[in-house]
Design an enzyme around this catalytic site. Structure first.
Site, mmCIF file in Angstrom:
data_model
loop_
_atom_site.group_PDB
_atom_site.id
_atom_site.type_symbol
_atom_site.label_atom_id
_atom_site.label_comp_id
_atom_site.label_asym_id
_atom_site.label_seq_id
_atom_site.Cartn_x
_atom_site.Cartn_y
_atom_site.Cartn_z
ATOM 1 C CG ASP A 1 -0.318 0.173 2.546
ATOM 2 O OD1 ASP A 1 0.933 0.293 2.606
ATOM 3 O OD2 ASP A 1 -1.049 0.204 3.557
ATOM 4 C CG HIS A 2 -0.669 4.680 1.793
ATOM 5 N ND1 HIS A 2 -1.770 3.851 1.872
ATOM 6 C CD2 HIS A 2 -0.507 5.211 3.033
ATOM 7 C CE1 HIS A 2 -2.263 3.898 3.096
ATOM 8 N NE2 HIS A 2 -1.509 4.710 3.823
ATOM 9 C CB CYS B 1 0.816 -2.649 4.633
ATOM 10 S SG CYS B 1 0.512 -3.687 6.077
ATOM 11 N N GLY B 2 2.172 -0.781 6.362
ATOM 12 C CA GLY B 2 2.801 -0.091 7.489
ATOM 13 C C GLY B 2 3.375 -1.062 8.498
ATOM 14 C CB THR B 3 1.898 -3.214 10.914
ATOM 15 O OG1 THR B 3 0.689 -3.612 10.234
ATOM 16 C CG2 THR B 3 1.663 -1.921 11.675
ATOM 17 C CG HIS C 1 9.164 -25.601 11.841
ATOM 18 N ND1 HIS C 1 9.267 -25.451 13.207
ATOM 19 C CD2 HIS C 1 10.305 -26.233 11.446
ATOM 20 C CE1 HIS C 1 10.414 -25.979 13.623
ATOM 21 N NE2 HIS C 1 11.067 -26.448 12.567
ATOM 22 C CG ASN C 2 4.940 -22.291 10.113
ATOM 23 O OD1 ASN C 2 5.761 -21.470 10.537
ATOM 24 N ND2 ASN C 2 4.331 -23.142 10.922
ATOM 25 C CG HIS D 1 7.698 -29.291 10.372
ATOM 26 N ND1 HIS D 1 7.324 -28.817 11.601
ATOM 27 C CD2 HIS D 1 9.008 -29.641 10.477
ATOM 28 C CE1 HIS D 1 8.364 -28.862 12.425
ATOM 29 N NE2 HIS D 1 9.393 -29.361 11.756
ATOM 30 C CB VAL E 1 -0.746 -6.534 10.932
ATOM 31 C CG1 VAL E 1 -1.989 -7.214 11.478
ATOM 32 C CG2 VAL E 1 0.424 -6.754 11.890
ATOM 33 N N GLY E 2 -2.121 -5.902 8.299
ATOM 34 C CA GLY E 2 -3.371 -5.844 7.537
ATOM 35 C C GLY E 2 -3.265 -6.555 6.199
HETATM 36 C C1 RB5 Z 1 -2.042 2.454 6.646
HETATM 37 O O1 RB5 Z 1 -2.054 3.649 7.364
HETATM 38 C C2 RB5 Z 1 -1.802 1.281 7.597
HETATM 39 O O2 RB5 Z 1 -2.941 1.047 8.368
HETATM 40 C C3 RB5 Z 1 -1.418 0.051 6.809
HETATM 41 O O3 RB5 Z 1 -0.296 0.304 6.040
HETATM 42 C C4 RB5 Z 1 -1.080 -1.184 7.626
HETATM 43 O O4 RB5 Z 1 -0.169 -0.915 8.625
HETATM 44 C C5 RB5 Z 1 -2.237 -1.969 8.096
HETATM 45 O O5 RB5 Z 1 -2.122 -3.035 8.707
#
Ligand code: RB5
Length: 146
Positions: A8-9, A65-67, A98-99, A133, A69-70
């Site tokens: 993403d951005h 992405c930022g983390t 393992h995964n 595994h 995670v999403g």
């Molecule tokens: C975008 O601001 C942020 O929410 C996205 O990049 C990410 O970290 C989501 O999990």
């Protein structure tokens, strides 16, 4: 290896450096991510890369992405995808051993560039161990059929 990359951005700059890094290692890269810094929705890019991996258009996927995670949560909704968020090389290595993870995600706001490269290199260069595994990976994938 043919690698699909998406972001993403928040991941635009890191994505470009990672593409250069992958190409310097001899990999072929398909860019499914945004190249714009305007705010956008990470699930779109997580899904694009995940579908490319699931369809066999690319061998593996990398998401930023930022983390991390999403975008990994979105990727994991696609059948056949085992996406992992890694912020250090030890988890990256074990997620392959393992995964049999087929998509790697990390956060451009969490890891620095050099650490991101170490994570990518470790992940791509580690083979699945199989054996006990395999049974566990099969059990994970069975969840999708119930
Ligand atoms: C975008 O601001 C942020 O929410 C996205 O990049 C990410 O970290 C989501 O999990």
């Amino acid at each position: 290896m043919k690698i699909g990359i998406g972001n993403d951005h928040a991941g635009v700059e890191m994505k470009h450096e990672i593409i250069e890094f992958l190409e310097s290692m001899g990999h072929q890269v398909v860019n499914y991510g945004t190249d714009e810094k305007a705010s956008c929705d990470y699930p779109v890019y997580g899904e694009k890369v995940a579908r490319a991996v699931a369809a066999g258009e690319v061998d593996k996927g990398i998401l930023i992405c930022g983390t991390g995670v999403g975008i990994s949560l979105a990727a994991n909704k696609v059948h056949g995808i085992r996406a992992v968020v890694c912020s250090e090389p030890a988890t990256a290595r074990l997620s392959r051993l393992h995964n049999d993870a087929n998509v790697l995600a990390f956060g451009a706001r969490i890891v620095g560039m050099e650490l991101a490269k170490m994570i990518v290199e470790t992940w791509l260069n580690t083979e699945f161990e199989g054996g006990r595994h395999q049974r566990r990976v099969d059990l994970i994938m069975d969840v999708e059929n119930r």
